[in-house]
Motif scaffolding. Structure first.
Motif, short mmCIF file in Angstrom:
data_model
loop_
_atom_site.label_atom_id
_atom_site.label_comp_id
_atom_site.label_asym_id
_atom_site.label_seq_id
_atom_site.Cartn_x
_atom_site.Cartn_y
_atom_site.Cartn_z
N ARG A 121 -1.12 8.34 -10.39
CA ARG A 121 -0.38 9.30 -9.56
C ARG A 121 0.57 10.15 -10.37
NH1 ARG A 121 1.32 9.53 -3.98
NH2 ARG A 121 2.06 11.66 -3.83
N GLU A 157 -1.29 0.43 -11.85
CA GLU A 157 -2.42 1.32 -12.15
C GLU A 157 -2.38 2.56 -11.26
OE1 GLU A 157 -5.74 -1.33 -11.73
OE2 GLU A 157 -5.38 -2.25 -13.70
N GLU A 158 -2.07 2.39 -9.98
CA GLU A 158 -1.98 3.54 -9.07
C GLU A 158 -0.81 4.45 -9.45
OE1 GLU A 158 -1.98 2.55 -4.91
OE2 GLU A 158 -3.78 1.31 -5.10
N ARG A 197 -2.26 -3.65 -9.46
CA ARG A 197 -2.81 -2.53 -8.69
C ARG A 197 -1.77 -1.43 -8.51
NH1 ARG A 197 -2.16 -0.60 -4.05
NH2 ARG A 197 -1.01 -2.38 -3.23
N HIS A 206 0.81 -1.22 0.00
CA HIS A 206 0.00 0.00 0.00
C HIS A 206 0.84 1.27 0.00
CE1 HIS A 206 0.75 -0.36 4.34
NE2 HIS A 206 0.63 0.97 4.34
#
Length: 178
Positions: A106, A101-102, A98, A71
């Motif tokens: 960003r 993609e983040e 994930r 995270h």
């Protein structure tokens, strides 16, 4: 492919995996700078001989390895790139699709970033202490994509070699579940 000689690596995240990577690199003669939100984690890694503390005015590393919880990877990547911490970047967390993609959303520099992930035993089967031999003979997944800079790919390939892992390329969609 040209051979990149990793002379300086910045490692962010001094837990079991990160410190084991730093120990392997340090034993191979690579200068390793350590960073972690927890100063005690950096102190423990230093006591084991994993490297030295990352200084604010340290020059850019050949490679920045992000060994944080999944995270936190994108925030750490974004901040490290914004500060110019390195010429190439990788991480070692599961959940690549994930994270990718983040990182796109960003606004991270994806040309110099190459997602990676060493496959390690389940937590119950892992050694309690960091070790330079932690990755010897183990698969290390890489997720290269068409636009990745060749120098970044070469730097991460060299990282895997110095950690004595076995490089395995795959697509983000094919990543095994943690």
């Amino acid at each position: 492919m040209a051979h990149t000689d990793l002379q300086h690596v910045t490692l962010i995240g001094c837990g079991l995996i990160g410190t084991s990577i730093a120990l392997a690199l340090n034993s191979a003669g690579v200068d390793v700078s350590l960073d972690d939100m927890d100063p005690e984690a950096v102190a423990r890694a230093r006591e084991l001989g994993a490297g030295s503390v990352l200084l604010p005015d340290s020059p850019p590393a050949d490679l920045v390895v992000i060994a944080t919880a999944p995270h936190a990877v994108v925030d750490v990547l974004y901040e490290a790139q914004a500060c110019g911490r390195g010429r190439a970047y990788t991480d070692v967390a599961p959940g690549k699709r994930r994270i990718w993609e983040e990182a796109q959303m960003r606004g991270c520099d994806l040309w110099g970033y190459l997602p990676g992930r060493p496959l390690v035993p389940k937590p119950a089967d892992m050694p309690a202490d960091p070790s330079a031999d932690h990755f010897a003979g183990r698969p290390w997944l890489l997720f290269p994509y068409p636009l990745v800079e060749p120098d970044a790919l070469d730097a991460v390939d060299r990282l895997i070699t110095l950690c004595r892992g076995r490089r395995t390329d795959m697509s983000l969609e094919a990543e095994p579940v943690a």
